[in-house]
Scaffold this active site. Sequence first.
Site, PDB file in Angstrom:
ATOM      1  CD  GLU A 138      -2.525   1.592   0.124  1.00  0.00           C
ATOM      2  OE1 GLU A 138      -3.218   0.763  -0.486  1.00  0.00           O
ATOM      3  OE2 GLU A 138      -2.390   2.762  -0.276  1.00  0.00           O
ATOM      4  CB  CYS A 186       1.582  -3.520  -7.193  1.00  0.00           C
ATOM      5  SG  CYS A 186      -0.194  -3.217  -7.136  1.00  0.00           S
ATOM      6  NE  ARG A 212      -2.922   4.885  -3.843  1.00  0.00           N
ATOM      7  CZ  ARG A 212      -3.905   5.073  -2.959  1.00  0.00           C
ATOM      8  NH1 ARG A 212      -4.612   6.189  -2.945  1.00  0.00           N
ATOM      9  NH2 ARG A 212      -4.187   4.138  -2.096  1.00  0.00           N
ATOM     10  CG  HIS A 231       1.608  -8.079  -6.751  1.00  0.00           C
ATOM     11  ND1 HIS A 231       2.187  -7.451  -5.682  1.00  0.00           N
ATOM     12  CD2 HIS A 231       0.444  -7.446  -6.982  1.00  0.00           C
ATOM     13  CE1 HIS A 231       1.402  -6.477  -5.266  1.00  0.00           C
ATOM     14  NE2 HIS A 231       0.339  -6.446  -6.036  1.00  0.00           N
ATOM     15  CD  GLU A 243       5.499  -8.974  -5.758  1.00  0.00           C
ATOM     16  OE1 GLU A 243       5.721  -8.911  -6.981  1.00  0.00           O
ATOM     17  OE2 GLU A 243       4.826  -8.110  -5.148  1.00  0.00           O
TER      18      GLU A 243
HETATM   19  N1  GLN Z   1      -3.566   0.155  -4.327  1.00  0.00           N
HETATM   20  C1  GLN Z   1      -2.305   0.021  -3.687  1.00  0.00           C
HETATM   21  C2  GLN Z   1      -1.629   1.371  -3.467  1.00  0.00           C
HETATM   22  O1  GLN Z   1      -2.168   2.370  -3.708  1.00  0.00           O
HETATM   23  C3  GLN Z   1      -1.371  -0.863  -4.471  1.00  0.00           C
HETATM   24  C4  GLN Z   1      -1.833  -2.288  -4.402  1.00  0.00           C
HETATM   25  C5  GLN Z   1      -0.750  -3.305  -4.450  1.00  0.00           C
HETATM   26  O2  GLN Z   1       0.441  -3.044  -4.309  1.00  0.00           O
HETATM   27  N2  GLN Z   1      -1.195  -4.530  -4.605  1.00  0.00           N
HETATM   28  O3  GLN Z   1      -0.529   1.415  -3.048  1.00  0.00           O
END
Ligand code: GLN
EC number: 4.3.3.6
Length: 208
Positions: free
Chosen positions: A54, A85, A114, A186, A188
Amino acid sequence: MILDQKQWRVGVLALQGSVIEHVRALQALGALPVEVKVSAHLQDLDGLIIPGGESTTMYKLARAFDLFDSLKAFVHSGKAIYGSCAGMIMLADHIVDGIEGQETLGGLDVVVRRNAFGRQVDSAQSFVDPGSFGGDQPLPAVFIRAPWVESVGSGVEVLSTWQQTPQSTPRVVAVRQGPLLATSFHPEVTDDLRVHSYFLNLVKAQTN
Ligand code: GLN
């Protein structure tokens, strides 16, 4: 698979998010992962991964632990950096739909939106064209409240696009600008190592 004799020291920003998953991918490729929690951990790294998670929380923690400015300097130092992400959001020069006061580390001449692919319920396991990541098999791509790249500057190479549904507009989900790499998805959390392998080649190219 060991890329060559030297063991690359690659940091993984370890404030929050998919840290252990990146650590395991780096280990599987013979690199030496270093969890980065304070500025001193950035010393002697050959590259850095900013994980998924996040971005708003990562930003706040980086400020709280007095890490933000040194991270920013590291990202702009010419070393190879990969953001998945939330990490992509952190690397973007400009973001749309950030929270009030949210800053990024920047470096990538892109606008990133985002949560562009929607909420948790819209998260998806899909595949993207492997393109520059190599191989013939589609690349597994997990999207979790994922951003997309809304526009790119002239020095930015688009590596992958993805359509959420067959009717949707294809969106940019992987980009590279020199030593900076970012994906909306992702790798990972899958056992496909192509993106990390591609990144380690950037690390190697920057340190030779
Ligand atoms: N929505 C998340 C953010 O704003 C990102 C989501 C994620 O890394 N899976 O950071």
